[in-house]
Design a protein around this motif. Structure first.
Motif, PDB file in Angstrom:
ATOM      1  N   GLU A  51       0.830  -1.203   0.000  1.00 10.60           N
ATOM      2  CA  GLU A  51       0.000   0.000   0.000  1.00 10.60           C
ATOM      3  C   GLU A  51       0.871   1.263   0.000  1.00 10.60           C
ATOM      4  O   GLU A  51       0.562   2.253  -0.661  1.00 10.60           O
TER       5      GLU A  51
ATOM      6  N   ILE B  73     -17.155   7.469  15.807  1.00 12.76           N
ATOM      7  CA  ILE B  73     -17.838   6.809  14.691  1.00 12.76           C
ATOM      8  C   ILE B  73     -16.968   6.965  13.439  1.00 12.76           C
ATOM      9  O   ILE B  73     -16.078   7.810  13.421  1.00 12.76           O
ATOM     10  N   TYR B  74     -17.185   6.101  12.449  1.00 10.77           N
ATOM     11  CA  TYR B  74     -16.547   6.318  11.149  1.00 10.77           C
ATOM     12  C   TYR B  74     -17.429   7.255  10.358  1.00 10.77           C
ATOM     13  O   TYR B  74     -18.582   6.931  10.079  1.00 10.77           O
ATOM     14  N   GLY B  75     -16.884   8.432  10.010  1.00 13.10           N
ATOM     15  CA  GLY B  75     -17.652   9.399   9.254  1.00 13.10           C
ATOM     16  C   GLY B  75     -17.622   9.107   7.761  1.00 13.10           C
ATOM     17  O   GLY B  75     -18.650   8.833   7.150  1.00 13.10           O
ATOM     18  N   LEU B  76     -16.436   9.109   7.187  1.00 11.34           N
ATOM     19  CA  LEU B  76     -16.324   9.036   5.731  1.00 11.34           C
ATOM     20  C   LEU B  76     -16.955   7.775   5.139  1.00 11.34           C
ATOM     21  O   LEU B  76     -17.503   7.802   4.047  1.00 11.34           O
ATOM     22  N   THR B  77     -16.886   6.667   5.886  1.00 10.22           N
ATOM     23  CA  THR B  77     -17.483   5.436   5.349  1.00 10.22           C
ATOM     24  C   THR B  77     -18.922   5.233   5.852  1.00 10.22           C
ATOM     25  O   THR B  77     -19.467   4.155   5.782  1.00 10.22           O
TER      26      THR B  77
ATOM     27  N   GLY C  61      -8.858  11.043  12.262  1.00 10.78           N
ATOM     28  CA  GLY C  61      -9.999  10.609  13.059  1.00 10.78           C
ATOM     29  C   GLY C  61      -9.648   9.524  14.057  1.00 10.78           C
ATOM     30  O   GLY C  61      -8.510   9.048  14.108  1.00 10.78           O
ATOM     31  N   ASP C  62     -10.644   9.141  14.840  1.00  8.37           N
ATOM     32  CA  ASP C  62     -10.423   8.107  15.851  1.00  8.37           C
ATOM     33  C   ASP C  62     -10.233   6.740  15.184  1.00  8.37           C
ATOM     34  O   ASP C  62      -9.432   5.917  15.641  1.00  8.37           O
ATOM     35  N   GLY C  63     -10.953   6.488  14.098  1.00  9.91           N
ATOM     36  CA  GLY C  63     -10.778   5.221  13.394  1.00  9.91           C
ATOM     37  C   GLY C  63      -9.389   5.127  12.807  1.00  9.91           C
ATOM     38  O   GLY C  63      -8.700   4.114  12.931  1.00  9.91           O
ATOM     39  N   CYS C  64      -8.972   6.185  12.197  1.00  6.13           N
ATOM     40  CA  CYS C  64      -7.665   6.256  11.557  1.00  6.13           C
ATOM     41  C   CYS C  64      -6.535   6.145  12.593  1.00  6.13           C
ATOM     42  O   CYS C  64      -5.601   5.378  12.424  1.00  6.13           O
TER      43      CYS C  64
ATOM     44  N   HIS D  82      -4.922   5.686   5.028  1.00  8.62           N
ATOM     45  CA  HIS D  82      -5.765   5.467   6.204  1.00  8.62           C
ATOM     46  C   HIS D  82      -4.970   4.770   7.308  1.00  8.62           C
ATOM     47  O   HIS D  82      -4.357   3.725   7.083  1.00  8.62           O
TER      48      HIS D  82
ATOM     49  N   GLY E  49     -10.072  10.005   5.993  1.00  2.00           N
ATOM     50  CA  GLY E  49     -11.316  10.132   6.734  1.00  2.00           C
ATOM     51  C   GLY E  49     -11.776  11.570   6.606  1.00  2.00           C
ATOM     52  O   GLY E  49     -11.121  12.380   5.939  1.00  2.00           O
ATOM     53  N   GLN E  50     -12.894  11.898   7.214  1.00  4.00           N
ATOM     54  CA  GLN E  50     -13.378  13.272   7.173  1.00  4.00           C
ATOM     55  C   GLN E  50     -12.409  14.191   7.909  1.00  4.00           C
ATOM     56  O   GLN E  50     -12.066  15.261   7.426  1.00  4.00           O
ATOM     57  N   ALA E  51     -11.975  13.750   9.089  1.00  3.06           N
ATOM     58  CA  ALA E  51     -11.039  14.553   9.875  1.00  3.06           C
ATOM     59  C   ALA E  51      -9.732  14.748   9.112  1.00  3.06           C
ATOM     60  O   ALA E  51      -9.130  15.824   9.152  1.00  3.06           O
TER      61      ALA E  51
ATOM     62  N   ASN F  61     -14.929  11.427  16.991  1.00  2.00           N
ATOM     63  CA  ASN F  61     -16.392  11.520  16.905  1.00  2.00           C
ATOM     64  C   ASN F  61     -17.051  10.182  17.236  1.00  2.00           C
ATOM     65  O   ASN F  61     -18.237   9.990  17.016  1.00  2.00           O
TER      66      ASN F  61
HETATM   67  C1  LIG Z   1      -6.797   0.917   3.870  1.00  2.00           C
HETATM   68  C2  LIG Z   1      -8.098   1.572   3.904  1.00  2.00           C
HETATM   69  N1  LIG Z   1      -9.136   0.941   4.508  1.00  2.00           N
HETATM   70  C3  LIG Z   1     -10.323   1.529   4.535  1.00  2.00           C
HETATM   71  C4  LIG Z   1     -10.514   2.748   3.982  1.00  2.00           C
HETATM   72  C5  LIG Z   1     -11.881   3.370   4.019  1.00  2.00           C
HETATM   73  N2  LIG Z   1     -11.993   4.418   5.052  1.00  2.00           N
HETATM   74  C6  LIG Z   1     -11.848   5.695   4.738  1.00  2.00           C
HETATM   75  S1  LIG Z   1     -12.061   6.707   6.043  1.00  2.00           S
HETATM   76  C7  LIG Z   1     -12.422   5.409   7.066  1.00  2.00           C
HETATM   77  C8  LIG Z   1     -12.800   5.612   8.479  1.00  2.00           C
HETATM   78  C9  LIG Z   1     -12.715   6.989   8.924  1.00  2.00           C
HETATM   79  O1  LIG Z   1     -13.101   7.099  10.234  1.00  2.00           O
HETATM   80  P1  LIG Z   1     -12.371   8.054  11.226  1.00  2.00           P
HETATM   81  O2  LIG Z   1     -10.917   7.836  11.181  1.00  2.00           O
HETATM   82  O3  LIG Z   1     -13.017   7.899  12.540  1.00  2.00           O
HETATM   83  O4  LIG Z   1     -12.586   9.494  10.596  1.00  2.00           O
HETATM   84  P2  LIG Z   1     -13.864  10.359  10.342  1.00  2.00           P
HETATM   85  O5  LIG Z   1     -14.280  10.139   8.911  1.00  2.00           O
HETATM   86  O6  LIG Z   1     -14.921   9.918  11.310  1.00  2.00           O
HETATM   87  O7  LIG Z   1     -13.433  11.736  10.562  1.00  2.00           O
HETATM   88  C10 LIG Z   1     -12.327   4.217   6.373  1.00  2.00           C
HETATM   89  C11 LIG Z   1     -12.578   2.897   6.981  1.00  2.00           C
HETATM   90  C12 LIG Z   1      -9.425   3.385   3.359  1.00  2.00           C
HETATM   91  N3  LIG Z   1      -9.504   4.578   2.781  1.00  2.00           N
HETATM   92  N4  LIG Z   1      -8.229   2.772   3.344  1.00  2.00           N
END
Ligand SMILES: Cc1ncc(C[n+]2csc(CCOP(=O)(O)OP(=O)(O)O)c2C)c(N)n1
Ligand code: SF4
Lengths: 566, 283
Positions: free
Chosen positions: A275, B121-125, B90-93, B66, B48-50, B119
């Motif tokens: 990646e 939660i996952y925003g962008l997905t 973001g928190d997911g990231c 990500h 992500g959105q953040a 937040n």
């Molecule tokens: C390797 C990879 N897996 C999955 C995704 C899809 N993806 C994009 S943003 C995201 C989650 C974002 O959540 P978070 O980090 O909480 O940020 P937020 O959008 O809530 O600000 C995912 C799973 C990606 N872009 N790359």
């Protein structure tokens, strides 16, 4: 011409010090002016098991390992039965008399290690003494290395080691073993002893590599270890990352802010970096990745050799972006092609790969010290924007290469994005811009093709047999060709030291003209042959493939010449 | 003098009412009061959105993969110690996909700041559970309720004795920008976890939900007291403390780097005389 090389095989358990015997001997032979090829075969364990260290030595150039064993140093009871079948007609076997008859054969010299050594740790020196005596190597070469190695532990230590070495030599002289001395060395020039991975690390430093992030994986690790050990004075930052994903991303981040970055790994680790490679392609930030191949799939044979990751490296990364793949075949090429890889990565702002394998990684050779002053310049990014208007990281150009600035020098802002982006680096979903940017990146391919290292032809292009090979298979192919010529068959070798991109004009006429073109590769499917077929339509009718974990040899090739594709 | 205007004005792809807008304001406010010009700062983000936030201000930007904001951020800082490096995601990231990098960054202690938009939660997905989603919270992807225990970034960072551990709230810009300022000033790895309502996908942890619960830590909290910090780090529910939870003076990563590598690596050229000497040692 008879083979005047002597093949010495040291066998024993891991932890018995066979590498010390091998390294001392190899170094003494190089200093004495001999040519060597070292092959290290080890098991994936720290103690026990069965490992070997083979030194093939000759006054004439040698390029590959050889099967037959002329001197077997059996450090454990298992060595003799394991290697009995490989013994040549003139072979001598050295066995500790304490191991008894079980470990011995008719041509065995029972060495009284206990009597010769005050402590078992000196057994290495005793083995060296016997070897030195059998080969008729001037004792001064080993004595000097003993001094260099042990001086920091005090004169007493040096003297103790030297005594064991001298006693063993004297003891051997009395045994009346009939072993023909090695022919005198002819090379009098100054040389150094390096293995492939050391040469890669040194070539990297010569090219200005000053950042290395890695996660340990055999056989790639020693590139990082060499940079860590030798790079301090050069200011090289080496960081062991938490995993391969971090390693490659960290290197790309460092490269973004101006470091010259290199990441060494092996196939399994590289699989995790894929990646990041795609990221490097998208954000056009250079990174050089050294992939030292070992057999797979998955964890495979962790310490053995193979050439089966070409496809992985060729296709690593989602989407489409240009790349270059080098495949050194000698220790010298490890140095020079890594240097070239850094230049090409920086020049085209792309990921570039050095594809090597366990055999070459661990294979010591004597090489003429590199002429550092003669090395070509390496491309570097700029530190100031001198054009009109605001700096754009991805300015669209004819060559596809945009002027690269690094952030933090001057007022210009540098914006890089893994999403599709505009010329100034910001996210876009404008599909027209997408096409423009994809075309821009793809245009770098023309430059990469123009700079590609052509394959080397060794021998008469009108030969009956043409052995094609790549990377570390070179030595075995060259030797096989020489042996064929001696037996009356004309044979040439075509060696690819860059396997991507390929310029068909550089080799296709040769392949088409050859009565018999044979591809020799260290994998089970003929990966380079398939790539050549895909790029040129040329189909190899004959393949010689090895994938049992051992390096190719001339004998292996000759035994199979004539066999069709499996 | 650096002004808010230097950091520009951008159209964003965020939903109206999203907490990200306030975080952006707080970040710029902090940079201005630190007197940092856009070209002196590098934002490194994941996806992500953040993670889009760095695109909505003028600065150097490395918007990578990500979960991968921290590895390139650390590489970038090691290569040029003069840059102010801020990782933002973001928190997911930061805690999910990038969890291993988060742990390693706490240990490594490179001098940079992580702003985690939390937040829950996952925003962008579009609304799947994130590592900080509360146990049992129903989402489209977790119709039976999020099955796992939420990750506690504060407690983990304190347990690792990170140099600077703070929690902010996007609804309190003034306070948040102060935290970011202190985090950037801190020499070593700094974490600011920022509570941020996602108006589109998190219907539980809304602005009102946070507003009702967050309270500013007062002077009676001593961030240098590990035990007290751990206690505050564990507090999340009816009451949620914001402020500097923990702080210490652990020296930042870099002390063991070779002397020559202490300046920007971009200015290094290999010393061939030195390399010749290294080669000679292989004779
Ligand atoms: C390797 C990879 N897996 C999955 C995704 C899809 N993806 C994009 S943003 C995201 C989650 C974002 O959540 P978070 O980090 O909480 O940020 P937020 O959008 O809530 O600000 C995912 C799973 C990606 N872009 N790359
Ligand atoms: S989806 Fe949520 S986090 Fe994303 S912009 Fe909308 S409100 Fe903000």
């Amino acid at each position: 011409m008879p083979d005047i090389s002597v093949n010495i095989l040291i066998g024993g358990e891991a932890g018995q010090g066979l590498v010390t015997v091998g390294d001392f001997l190899a170094k003494a032979l190089v200093r004495a002016g001999y040519e060597i090829v070292v092959t290290q075969d080890y098991m994936s364990r720290i103690r026990g098991g069965h490992n070997t260290y083979a030194v093939r030595v000759s006054p004439d150039p040698v390029f590959a390992p050889r099967e037959g064993v002329d001197i077997l140093v059996a450090l454990d009871a298992a060595s003799y039965p394991l290697h009995r079948d490989q013994l040549s007609e003139r072979a001598v076997v050295l066995v500790d008399e304490a191991l008894g008859e079980a470990a011995a054969g008719p041509r065995t010299l029972l060495v009284p290690f206990k009597a010769l050594c005050p402590k078992p740790i000196f057994e290495n020196m005793a083995a060296l003494g016997v070897l030195c005596s059998l080969l008729c190597l001037d004792a001064a070469w080993i004595e000097k290395i003993i001094h260099d190695t042990f001086a920091k532990k005090g004169e007493e230590m040096v003297a103790a080691n030297r005594k064991v070495f001298a006693d063993a030599m004297a003891w051997t002289a009395e045994q009346q073993v009939s072993f023909t001395c090695i022919a005198p060395a002819v090379n009098t020039g100054k040389r150094i002893m390096l293995n492939g991975n050391e040469a890669i690390a040194l070539g990297a430093m010569a090219a200005g590599v000053n950042f290395c992030s890695f996660y340990p994986m055999t056989p790639g690790t020693s590139v990082a270890l060499t940079l860590a050990a030798k790079g301090q004075k050069m200011g090289v930052v080496v960081e062991q990352a938490e995993d391969e994903i971090a390693a490659v991303n960290m290197a790309i981040g460092a490269s973004f802010t101006g470091a010259t970055a290199l990441v060494p790994t092996s196939g399994g680790g590289f699989a995790l970096m894929v990646e990041g490679i795609s990221l490097s392609g998208m954000i056009e930030t250079p990174v050089v990745v050294v992939v030292a191949m070992r057999p797979g799939p998955a964890t495979g044979l962790p310490t053995r050799t193979e050439q089966a990751d070409l496809n992985l490296v060729l296709y690593a990364g989602h989407g489409e972006f240009p790349r270059a793949i080098f495949a050194p075949g000698t220790v010298e090429q490890c140095f020079h092609l890594t240097h070239a890889a850094v230049h090409i990565a920086e020049k085209y702002q792309s990921p570039v790969f050095v594809l090597t394998d366990q055999f070459l990684a661990d294979s010591y050779r004597g090489v003429v010290p590199f002429d550092l002053a003669a090395l070509p310049a390496v491309a570097r990014p700029g530190t100031a924007h001198d054009g009109p208007g605001v700096y754009e990281r991805y300015a669209v150009t004819d060559s596809g290469v945009s002027p690269r600035l690094i952030p933090g020098f001057g007022d210009s802002l540098v914006v890089a994005d893994s999403d599709e982006h505009t010329a100034d680096g910001h996210i876009t979903e404008d599909l027209g811009v997408r096409v423009t940017m994809q075309d821009k990146r793809s245009r770098k391919m023309a430059g990469l093709l123009a700079d590609a290292v052509p394959p080397e032809l060794h021998g008469d292009p009108s030969s009956d047999v043409l052995l094609a090979c790549w990377g570390t298979t070179r030595g075995a192919a060259l030797e096989a060709a020489a042996l064929l010529r001696e037996s009356g068959t004309s044979c040439a070798v075509l060696h690819f030291s860059q396997v991507y991109p390929l310029v068909p004009g550089q080799f296709l006429p040769l392949l088409e003209k050859a009565p018999r073109a044979v591809m020799v590769e260290g994998n089970s499917t003929g990966q380079l042959a398939r790539l050549i077929r895909q790029e040129t339509g040329f189909v190899f009718a004959h393949h010689i493939l090895r994938y049992d974990g051992l390096p190719l040899t001339a004998r292996y090739i000759l035994d199979r010449l004539g066999s069709k594709r499996p | 003098m650096v002004t808010v205007a230097d950091y520009g004005d951008f159209e964003t792809a965020w939903c109206p009412g999203c907490g990200n807008f306030s975080i952006r304001k707080a970040v710029i406010k902090a940079l201005v009061s630190l007197g940092l010009s856009p070209h002196e700062v590098l934002f490194v983000s994941g996806i992500g959105q953040a993670a889009k936030a760095p695109h909505y201000l003028r600065a150097n930007v490395f918007n990578g993969l990500h979960g991968r904001s921290l590895p390139p951020a650390q590489g970038a800082k090691l290569a040029n110690p003069g840059l102010t490096v801020i990782a933002e995601s973001g928190d997911g990231c930061s805690y999910g996909e990038g969890g291993n990098h988060f742990l390693a960054a706490l240990r490594r202690n490179v001098d940079l700041t992580l702003l985690a938009h939390d937040n829950q939660i996952y925003g962008l997905t579009k609304g799947q559970a994130s590592p900080t989603t509360m146990e049992g919270q129903v989402t489209k992807a977790q119709p039976m309720g999020a099955p796992s225990m939420p990750f506690n970034p504060m407690a983990v960072a304190v347990a690792m004795r990170a140099g600077f551990v703070a929690r902010g709230f996007s609804g309190d810009i003034e306070h948040l920008s102060g935290l970011i300022e202190r985090a950037v000033r801190h020499k070593g790895f700094s974490l600011v976890d920022i509570l941020q309502p996602c108006v589109s996908f998190n219907k539980v942890n809304t602005f009102a939900w946070y507003k009702e619960r967050v309270y500013r830590l007062g002077d009676d909290h001593d961030p240098r007291d590990f035990g007290a910090a751990m206690e505050k780090a564990m507090e999340f529910g009816e009451r949620i403390p914001i402020g500097v939870i923990y702080e210490n003076d652990r020296p930042p990563f870099g002390g063991r780097l070779p002397e020559a590598a202490r300046g920007p690596l971009a200015l290094h050229r290999p010393d061939m005389a030195v390399l010749d000497g290294i080669l000679a040692a292989y004779a």
